[in-house]
Design a protein around this motif. Structure first.
Motif, PDB file in Angstrom:
ATOM      1  N   GLU A   1       0.819  -1.225   0.000  1.00 15.27           N
ATOM      2  CA  GLU A   1       0.000   0.000   0.000  1.00 15.27           C
ATOM      3  C   GLU A   1       0.848   1.269   0.000  1.00 15.27           C
ATOM      4  O   GLU A   1       0.353   2.345  -0.346  1.00 15.27           O
TER       5      GLU A   1
ATOM      6  N   TRP B   1       2.104   3.921  -4.417  1.00 15.59           N
ATOM      7  CA  TRP B   1       2.101   5.357  -4.705  1.00 15.59           C
ATOM      8  C   TRP B   1       3.498   5.922  -4.935  1.00 15.59           C
ATOM      9  O   TRP B   1       3.658   7.124  -5.080  1.00 15.59           O
TER      10      TRP B   1
ATOM     11  N   TYR C   1       4.731   9.713   3.622  1.00 14.98           N
ATOM     12  CA  TYR C   1       3.742   8.638   3.666  1.00 14.98           C
ATOM     13  C   TYR C   1       3.497   8.253   5.112  1.00 14.98           C
ATOM     14  O   TYR C   1       4.349   8.420   5.981  1.00 14.98           O
TER      15      TYR C   1
ATOM     16  N   ARG D   1      -4.368   6.581   9.468  1.00 14.16           N
ATOM     17  CA  ARG D   1      -4.988   7.295   8.357  1.00 14.16           C
ATOM     18  C   ARG D   1      -6.382   7.782   8.743  1.00 14.16           C
ATOM     19  O   ARG D   1      -7.099   7.130   9.485  1.00 14.16           O
TER      20      ARG D   1
ATOM     21  N   VAL E   1       2.810  13.843  -7.584  1.00 14.32           N
ATOM     22  CA  VAL E   1       1.880  12.851  -7.043  1.00 14.32           C
ATOM     23  C   VAL E   1       1.279  12.071  -8.209  1.00 14.32           C
ATOM     24  O   VAL E   1       0.840  12.667  -9.193  1.00 14.32           O
TER      25      VAL E   1
ATOM     26  N   ASN F   1      -3.608   9.091  -7.090  1.00 11.45           N
ATOM     27  CA  ASN F   1      -3.582   9.355  -5.642  1.00 11.45           C
ATOM     28  C   ASN F   1      -4.309  10.678  -5.363  1.00 11.45           C
ATOM     29  O   ASN F   1      -3.754  11.627  -4.818  1.00 11.45           O
ATOM     30  N   GLU F   2      -5.563  10.700  -5.768  1.00 11.87           N
ATOM     31  CA  GLU F   2      -6.358  11.927  -5.703  1.00 11.87           C
ATOM     32  C   GLU F   2      -6.461  12.490  -4.297  1.00 11.87           C
ATOM     33  O   GLU F   2      -6.422  13.714  -4.108  1.00 11.87           O
TER      34      GLU F   2
ATOM     35  N   VAL G   1      -4.296  12.612  -1.996  1.00  6.39           N
ATOM     36  CA  VAL G   1      -3.089  13.365  -1.640  1.00  6.39           C
ATOM     37  C   VAL G   1      -2.980  14.648  -2.451  1.00  6.39           C
ATOM     38  O   VAL G   1      -2.699  15.712  -1.900  1.00  6.39           O
ATOM     39  N   TRP G   2      -3.201  14.595  -3.764  1.00  6.46           N
ATOM     40  CA  TRP G   2      -3.067  15.859  -4.494  1.00  6.46           C
ATOM     41  C   TRP G   2      -4.165  16.834  -4.122  1.00  6.46           C
ATOM     42  O   TRP G   2      -3.952  18.045  -4.101  1.00  6.46           O
TER      43      TRP G   2
END
Length: 190
Positions: free
Chosen positions: A28, A32, A89, A96, A125, A129-130, A132-133
């Motif tokens: 996981e 990314w 990360y 999380r 990014v 990885n929506e 995070v951005w």
């Protein structure tokens, strides 16, 4: 209100080597990253030794309530250009959704524009990885680039979003960011 975890950033140390290797090889986390192969102990040892001494990089272990839970870093530190890049990360899945990533983002931004006195912070990014951005955009980062078919993930080309935050952008977003984090119970100091 649920108590926010106490988040601290401490410099990466030699004792963290095995932990960071285990984190980085978690599927996981690797999903990314630009590379997604299993990192061997030898490859990691070379990277880790360089990471501890390279003046163009800076690493912190993210701690929540005293437990190591992730890694944050600056890289391509270029004072002559007034900029650096960053990434992070959270390796412990139980952390999380608690706002720890947002706290880390705030802390790193403050460090870059405050203690380091730089004028730009940027990052890349993976487009998928929506979360995070979008988090970055919520702190004032602007999309500056779309690198098409920039990396291969599991053999499939993937796009990468390039985002940048200027110190002047941060001054317009800082108070709202502080307010959001304080509302979640994070202690941001003075």
């Amino acid at each position: 209100m649920t108590r926010a975890p106490v988040v601290a950033m401490r410099p990466l140390d030699a004792v963290d080597s095995a932990r960071v290797l285990a984190w980085r090889n978690q599927p996981e986390i690797a999903a990314w990253m630009y590379s997604d192969h299993v990192i061997s102990p030898d490859e990691h040892a070379r990277w880790f030794a360089a990471a501890l001494v390279d003046a163009n990089r800076c690493y912190w272990v993210i701690q929540a309530d005293g437990r190591p839970v992730g890694l944050a870093n600056l890289y391509d530190i270029a004072p002559e250009h007034g900029r650096c890049a960053w990434a992070y990360y959270l390796a412990d899945p139980s952390t999380r959704g608690q706002g720890i990533g947002a706290f880390v983002e705030y802390w790193v931004i403050e460090h870059v524009f405050g203690a380091r006195g730089l004028g730009k912070l940027w990052c890349e990014v993976l487009i998928g990885n929506e979360a995070v951005w979008r988090l970055h955009e919520g702190f004032g980062f602007r999309r500056e680039a779309l690198f098409r078919r920039h990396v291969k993930k599991a053999g499939v080309p993937a796009d990468v979003v390039g985002l940048g935050l200027l110190a002047t952008d941060w001054s317009a977003h800082r108070q709202a960011s502080r307010t959001r984090l304080a509302a979640r119970g994070f202690d941001l100091g003075g």
